[in-house]
Design a protein around this motif. Structure first.
Motif, PDB file in Angstrom:
ATOM      1  N   TYR A 174       0.911  -1.208  -0.040  1.00 33.41           N
ATOM      2  CA  TYR A 174      -0.034   0.106   0.001  1.00 33.41           C
ATOM      3  C   TYR A 174       0.948   1.191  -0.053  1.00 33.41           C
ATOM      4  N   PRO A 175       0.839   1.995  -1.015  1.00 29.84           N
ATOM      5  CA  PRO A 175       1.337   3.425  -1.029  1.00 29.84           C
ATOM      6  C   PRO A 175       1.187   4.226   0.321  1.00 29.84           C
ATOM      7  N   TYR A 176       2.033   4.635   0.981  1.00 29.28           N
ATOM      8  CA  TYR A 176       2.067   5.520   2.303  1.00 29.28           C
ATOM      9  C   TYR A 176       1.537   4.347   3.510  1.00 29.28           C
ATOM     10  N   GLY A 177       1.319   3.186   3.098  1.00 28.51           N
ATOM     11  CA  GLY A 177       0.822   2.217   4.123  1.00 28.51           C
ATOM     12  C   GLY A 177      -0.779   2.404   4.312  1.00 28.51           C
ATOM     13  N   SER A 178      -1.219   3.322   3.271  1.00 26.87           N
ATOM     14  CA  SER A 178      -2.771   3.587   3.485  1.00 26.87           C
ATOM     15  C   SER A 178      -3.616   2.615   2.773  1.00 26.87           C
ATOM     16  N   TYR A 179      -4.761   2.142   3.700  1.00 29.80           N
ATOM     17  CA  TYR A 179      -5.697   1.109   3.250  1.00 29.80           C
ATOM     18  C   TYR A 179      -6.966   1.203   4.121  1.00 29.80           C
ATOM     19  N   ASN A 180      -7.935   0.637   3.630  1.00 27.67           N
ATOM     20  CA  ASN A 180      -9.121   0.286   4.500  1.00 27.67           C
ATOM     21  C   ASN A 180      -9.634  -0.915   4.033  1.00 27.67           C
ATOM     22  N   ASP A 181     -10.924  -1.315   4.550  1.00 26.03           N
ATOM     23  CA  ASP A 181     -11.541  -2.477   4.520  1.00 26.03           C
ATOM     24  C   ASP A 181     -11.857  -2.587   2.827  1.00 26.03           C
ATOM     25  N   ASP A 182     -12.222  -1.517   2.336  1.00 25.45           N
ATOM     26  CA  ASP A 182     -12.637  -1.467   0.705  1.00 25.45           C
ATOM     27  C   ASP A 182     -11.295  -1.973   0.152  1.00 25.45           C
ATOM     28  N   VAL A 183     -10.187  -1.389   0.364  1.00 20.73           N
ATOM     29  CA  VAL A 183      -8.965  -1.542  -0.543  1.00 20.73           C
ATOM     30  C   VAL A 183      -8.885  -3.184  -0.290  1.00 20.73           C
ATOM     31  N   LEU A 184      -8.949  -3.725   0.842  1.00 20.67           N
ATOM     32  CA  LEU A 184      -8.735  -5.127   1.195  1.00 20.67           C
ATOM     33  C   LEU A 184      -9.474  -6.131   0.448  1.00 20.67           C
ATOM     34  N   GLN A 185     -10.837  -5.583   0.234  1.00 17.73           N
ATOM     35  CA  GLN A 185     -11.612  -6.402  -0.534  1.00 17.73           C
ATOM     36  C   GLN A 185     -11.261  -6.333  -2.036  1.00 17.73           C
ATOM     37  N   VAL A 186     -11.075  -5.214  -2.506  1.00 22.34           N
ATOM     38  CA  VAL A 186     -10.680  -4.919  -3.879  1.00 22.34           C
ATOM     39  C   VAL A 186      -9.567  -5.990  -4.385  1.00 22.34           C
ATOM     40  N   ILE A 187      -8.426  -5.704  -3.206  1.00 20.57           N
ATOM     41  CA  ILE A 187      -6.989  -6.525  -3.923  1.00 20.57           C
ATOM     42  C   ILE A 187      -7.361  -8.053  -3.641  1.00 20.57           C
ATOM     43  N   ARG A 188      -8.091  -8.485  -2.374  1.00 23.33           N
ATOM     44  CA  ARG A 188      -8.399  -9.891  -2.335  1.00 23.33           C
ATOM     45  C   ARG A 188      -9.188 -10.496  -3.593  1.00 23.33           C
ATOM     46  N   SER A 189     -10.164  -9.707  -4.007  1.00 25.59           N
ATOM     47  CA  SER A 189     -10.919 -10.261  -5.030  1.00 25.59           C
ATOM     48  C   SER A 189     -10.061 -10.327  -6.549  1.00 25.59           C
ATOM     49  N   LEU A 190      -8.821  -9.324  -6.596  1.00 22.97           N
ATOM     50  CA  LEU A 190      -8.129  -9.440  -7.820  1.00 22.97           C
ATOM     51  C   LEU A 190      -6.955 -10.287  -7.645  1.00 22.97           C
ATOM     52  N   GLY A 191      -6.988 -10.947  -6.398  1.00 27.48           N
ATOM     53  CA  GLY A 191      -5.913 -12.285  -6.601  1.00 27.48           C
ATOM     54  C   GLY A 191      -4.643 -11.950  -5.700  1.00 27.48           C
ATOM     55  N   ALA A 192      -4.593 -10.904  -4.694  1.00 25.61           N
ATOM     56  CA  ALA A 192      -3.528 -10.547  -4.131  1.00 25.61           C
ATOM     57  C   ALA A 192      -3.435 -11.781  -2.784  1.00 25.61           C
ATOM     58  N   LYS A 193      -2.254 -12.172  -2.708  1.00 19.99           N
ATOM     59  CA  LYS A 193      -2.196 -13.007  -1.463  1.00 19.99           C
ATOM     60  C   LYS A 193      -1.646 -12.513  -0.055  1.00 19.99           C
ATOM     61  N   LEU A 194      -0.846 -11.336  -0.082  1.00 19.50           N
ATOM     62  CA  LEU A 194      -0.178 -10.590   0.974  1.00 19.50           C
ATOM     63  C   LEU A 194      -0.354  -9.162   0.495  1.00 19.50           C
ATOM     64  N   ALA A 195      -0.422  -8.293   1.768  1.00 19.55           N
ATOM     65  CA  ALA A 195      -0.321  -7.108   1.639  1.00 19.55           C
ATOM     66  C   ALA A 195       0.489  -6.317   2.643  1.00 19.55           C
ATOM     67  N   ILE A 196       1.402  -5.476   2.247  1.00 14.16           N
ATOM     68  CA  ILE A 196       2.598  -4.995   2.980  1.00 14.16           C
ATOM     69  C   ILE A 196       2.236  -3.662   3.477  1.00 14.16           C
ATOM     70  N   THR A 197       2.375  -3.210   4.656  1.00 12.05           N
ATOM     71  CA  THR A 197       2.163  -1.906   5.110  1.00 12.05           C
ATOM     72  C   THR A 197       3.379  -1.206   5.637  1.00 12.05           C
ATOM     73  N   THR A 198       3.064  -0.073   6.117  1.00  6.97           N
ATOM     74  CA  THR A 198       4.297   0.509   6.781  1.00  6.97           C
ATOM     75  C   THR A 198       4.369   0.584   8.237  1.00  6.97           C
ATOM     76  N   LYS A 199       3.434  -0.228   8.860  1.00  2.07           N
ATOM     77  CA  LYS A 199       3.466  -0.465   9.924  1.00  2.07           C
ATOM     78  C   LYS A 199       4.607  -1.113  10.761  1.00  2.07           C
ATOM     79  N   VAL A 200       4.970  -0.577  11.892  1.00  2.00           N
ATOM     80  CA  VAL A 200       6.327  -1.084  12.175  1.00  2.00           C
ATOM     81  C   VAL A 200       6.388  -2.350  13.184  1.00  2.00           C
TER      82      VAL A 200
END
Ligand SMILES: [Zn+2]
Length: 332
Positions: A275-301
């Motif tokens: 996620y650019p700037y580590g910015s996402y929400n539930d809607d983003v999660l749902q979209v990337i899951r439906s498009l085949g993403a298996k992992l998502a990386i944040t900027t959380k430490v």
């Protein structure tokens, strides 16, 4: 990938993984832009030496995906290297070093830089801040520009209100720098931001955008060469938006366009989002899951546990958290 270990000791580090985040890796001190915040190539080499000498095991992204899917047990002190924003440094500086050591890097490409040959706003901001190192002056300049635009085409809050809300100390920046960054990154209307950035970039950085683009980013052939040599590529949006703040349609389109640009380098059924700037929400999660993403990386430490933690909220540590920069990694 049947590599599950036989001895299932409880509570050991077999599912823990450190993911290190890198941006610029280059010779900085003697360069035209000594104000750029990044890692010296020599320090990158020192960091890899440190990791090796201290028993860390470099893993591949494919192993991380398998580990979250529970078919693969990670080695102890697993570490994965991630490089954001598709800088040319990643080809000229990082790639040869990784290749020589047999380490896989994971590289995340904002589609627009390859597709349209533009300099992203986030990078224009870096170079403005690097060249004009008096950030108090820069803030004053920006406020003056806002005064000129207020009440005309754009609806802009009073300077005092903006300062009160956004001039706050950041993790790495003083309050005035944070203020300038936020105004130009996402607070102001996008078209106004683009106008202000263009004018500050012309005045302060004073290099044609095309020239900086050429110096700054990975080229298509470089990405292909790296991919061919076993490096991993993942998605980082198209415009490098704060996806968690964008409207649904804009967010979805940005993710899809970003994927199209790197289509030949990714597996559409098993790709990784950053996620650019580590910015996402539930809607983003749902979209990337439906498009085949298996992992998502944040900027959380933090350090991840692939057995316990969610595969779509993966934490990272910064390169500055490890030697030769610091020992902060020990706190996580
Ligand atoms: Zn980024």
């Amino acid at each position: 990938m049947m590599m599950r270990l036989k001895n299932k000791r409880k509570g050991t580090g077999m599912s823990k993984v450190n993911i290190i985040m890198y941006h610029y890796v280059r010779s900085i001190a003697g360069s035209r832009y000594p104000g750029i915040k990044g890692l010296e190539t020599g320090d990158f080499i020192k960091q890899l030496d440190f990791l090796k000498e201290n028993g860390f095991s470099f893993i591949r992204m494919e192993e991380l995906i398998a580990s979250y899917q529970e078919s693969y047990v990670l080695p102890e002190k697993a570490v994965l290297l991630t490089f954001d924003d598709a800088y040319r440094d990643h080809f000229t500086e990082v790639f040869p070093i990784l290749l020589e050591r047999g380490i896989q890097g994971s590289f995340f490409v904002p589609g627009e830089v390859v597709d349209r040959k533009v300099v992203l706003p986030v990078n224009k901001i870096h170079f403005i801040l690097a060249v004009e190192n008096d950030h108090h002056h820069l803030k004053e300049e920006l406020l003056k520009m806002l005064d000129q635009h207020r009440g005309r085409e754009f609806d802009i809050p009073e300077n005092g209100d903006l300062l009160k809300e956004y001039e706050k100390p950041g993790k790495f920046d003083d309050p005035e720098t944070v203020f300038v960054k936020k105004m130009l990154q996402f607070v102001l209307p996008e078209r106004l931001r683009d106008m202000l950035l263009e004018s500050l970039f012309d005045k302060i950085v004073d290099v044609p955008e095309k020239v900086l683009w050429d110096e700054l980013y990975l080229k298509d052939y470089q990405i292909k060469a790296m991919k061919k040599s076993g490096m991993f590529f993942g998605a980082h949006g198209y415009h490098h938006y704060h996806l968690g703040e964008a409207g649904h349609d804009e967010m979805k389109e940005d993710i899809i366009k970003g994927l199209q640009v790197i289509d030949s380098c990714i597996d559409r059924d098993s790709w990784v989002m950053n996620y650019p700037y580590g910015s996402y929400n539930d809607d983003v999660l749902q979209v990337i899951r439906s498009l085949g993403a298996k992992l998502a990386i944040t900027t959380k430490v933090g350090v991840n546990d692939t057995k316990k933690d969610d595969a779509f909220h993966i934490c990272r540590l910064n390169t500055n958290d490890f030697p030769p920069k610091s020992d902060k990694y020990l706190n996580y």
